[in-house]
Design a protein around this motif. Structure first.
Motif, PDB file in Angstrom:
ATOM      1  N   HIS A 184       5.853  26.150   6.322  1.00 47.14           N
ATOM      2  CA  HIS A 184       5.901  26.856   5.039  1.00 47.14           C
ATOM      3  C   HIS A 184       4.514  27.328   4.598  1.00 47.14           C
ATOM      4  O   HIS A 184       4.390  28.350   3.935  1.00 47.14           O
ATOM      5  CB  HIS A 184       6.605  25.995   3.983  1.00 47.14           C
ATOM      6  CG  HIS A 184       8.071  25.886   4.267  1.00 47.14           C
ATOM      7  ND1 HIS A 184       8.799  24.737   4.078  1.00 47.14           N
ATOM      8  CD2 HIS A 184       8.936  26.805   4.770  1.00 47.14           C
ATOM      9  CE1 HIS A 184      10.053  24.968   4.451  1.00 47.14           C
ATOM     10  NE2 HIS A 184      10.159  26.195   4.875  1.00 47.14           N
TER      11      HIS A 184
ATOM     12  N   CYS B 294      10.362  22.323   0.919  1.00 47.01           N
ATOM     13  CA  CYS B 294      11.496  21.692   1.612  1.00 47.01           C
ATOM     14  C   CYS B 294      11.535  20.169   1.417  1.00 47.01           C
ATOM     15  O   CYS B 294      12.440  19.502   1.887  1.00 47.01           O
ATOM     16  CB  CYS B 294      11.462  22.030   3.096  1.00 47.01           C
ATOM     17  SG  CYS B 294      10.035  21.318   3.949  1.00 47.01           S
TER      18      CYS B 294
ATOM     19  N   CYS C 258       4.460  22.031   4.066  1.00 44.87           N
ATOM     20  CA  CYS C 258       4.506  21.670   5.480  1.00 44.87           C
ATOM     21  C   CYS C 258       3.896  22.822   6.276  1.00 44.87           C
ATOM     22  O   CYS C 258       3.721  23.928   5.754  1.00 44.87           O
ATOM     23  CB  CYS C 258       5.938  21.356   5.917  1.00 44.87           C
ATOM     24  SG  CYS C 258       7.006  22.796   5.914  1.00 44.87           S
TER      25      CYS C 258
ATOM     26  N   CYS D  21       6.426  18.288   0.926  1.00 45.73           N
ATOM     27  CA  CYS D  21       6.323  19.749   0.859  1.00 45.73           C
ATOM     28  C   CYS D  21       6.986  20.217  -0.433  1.00 45.73           C
ATOM     29  O   CYS D  21       8.105  19.816  -0.757  1.00 45.73           O
ATOM     30  CB  CYS D  21       7.003  20.365   2.075  1.00 45.73           C
ATOM     31  SG  CYS D  21       7.073  22.177   2.010  1.00 45.73           S
TER      32      CYS D  21
HETATM   33 ZN    ZN Z   1       8.273  22.680   3.980  1.00 48.76          ZN
END
Ligand code: ZN
Length: 295
Positions: free
Chosen positions: A226, A191, A223, A188
């Motif tokens: 997100h 993150c 992800c 991601c």
């Molecule tokens: Zn993420």
């Protein structure tokens, strides 16, 4: 091999390909496909050197590989069907015979899109629905429904529109996800979560806009949480690649997902692809950030 045995084996192989691709983030590595075993027997799902896999014991083709810029003239066309050129050599024997047999028996096969070297995006099951000797090509449908249409060369307008929509869903969106996830090394951008099964390719400019093209520089590997937060404008990314969380969300008090998963992302910098050409386009980020900041 008995055709019922072959059909059963084939559906187990297709299931494995789908499960494994999903675990990886929508694609398979060349080595995984070559090293596949079933019932203690090695059975490569792709061919070592050719774009078609015809196991000796199988009556029908198991898989074909279509490279967007590959050596074969198998470009997708306006009818939403894949036009797969005859293999070189005798049109009535060898590889072509096993493809034709797949058409006659209705055996499903796997189409692999090769987006980047050694990475394969599966589309399965697909069906050989027509044979055009005059154009030296087979027509391959991405949906079982097309098996039952008597003349795929003269699709009605609604049928063609459906086929094109299906091609977008089953071919182009997975291909985009693969290209983006590979460029971001399956993590991601916000993150850095590294589980392919939990990652999507988000569009910066949505694909509903005609400028929302499926190129990597209009994508972000995100992800699921997100991705949804970005699409909902709960989170924005500045043209410089800095993450912003919406003010009302920053002030909210709730559990660990809000705190660690969203609020703490505020001010982070995007993890970007190594290749410059794959990095998010500044103008596209600016266009999108404008929508976030003026909501
Ligand atoms: Zn993420």
């Amino acid at each position: 091999m008995d055709s019922a045995v072959e059909a059963a084996l084939r559906s187990r192989i297709i299931q494995w390909v789908q499960d494994q691709a999903e675990a990886n983030g929508g694609f398979l590595h060349r080595d995984e496909l070559l090293d596949f075993h079933i019932d203690g027997q090695k059975l490569p799902v792709i061919d070592y050197s050719r774009g078609i896999r015809n196991p000796q014991a199988f009556g029908s083709t198991l898989s074909i590989v279509s490279a967007a810029d590959g050596p074969y003239d198998d470009t997708e066309s306006e009818d939403g069907l894949l036009h797969y050129a005859y293999r070189t050599g005798d049109p009535w024997s060898g590889d072509n015979r096993k493809l034709r047999h797949a058409m006659e028996t209705g055996m499903p096969l796997i189409l692999f899109r090769k987006e980047v070297p050694k990475i394969y995006t599966p589309v399965a099951p697909v069906y050989v629905v027509d044979d055009e000797p005059e154009n030296r090509q087979f027509l391959i449908a991405l949906d079982e429904a097309f098996r039952f249409i008597p003349n795929t060369r003269n699709l009605t307008t609604p049928q063609r529109e459906y086929a094109v929509r299906l091609a977008k869903q089953r071919l182009h969106q997975p291909a985009f996800r693969t290209r983006v996830l590979v460029a971001y090394e399956t993590r991601c951008a916000i993150c850095e979560l590294k589980h392919g099964a939990l990652l999507d390719a988000a569009h910066i400019m949505p694909d509903s806009d005609e400028r929302g093209v499926p190129t990597v520089n209009n994508g972000l590997a995100l992800c699921k949480i997100h991705h949804a937060a970005y699409d909902q404008n709960m989170m924005g990314v500045t043209p410089d690649g800095e993450v912003r969380i919406a003010l009302d969300l920053l002030e909210e008090i709730d559990g660990p997902m809000l705190k660690h998963g969203l609020q703490e992302m505020h001010g982070r910098l995007l993890a970007q692809p190594r290749r410059r050409a794959d990095r998010p386009d500044r103008d596209l980020l600016a266009w999108r950030f404008e929508r976030f900041s003026t909501q």
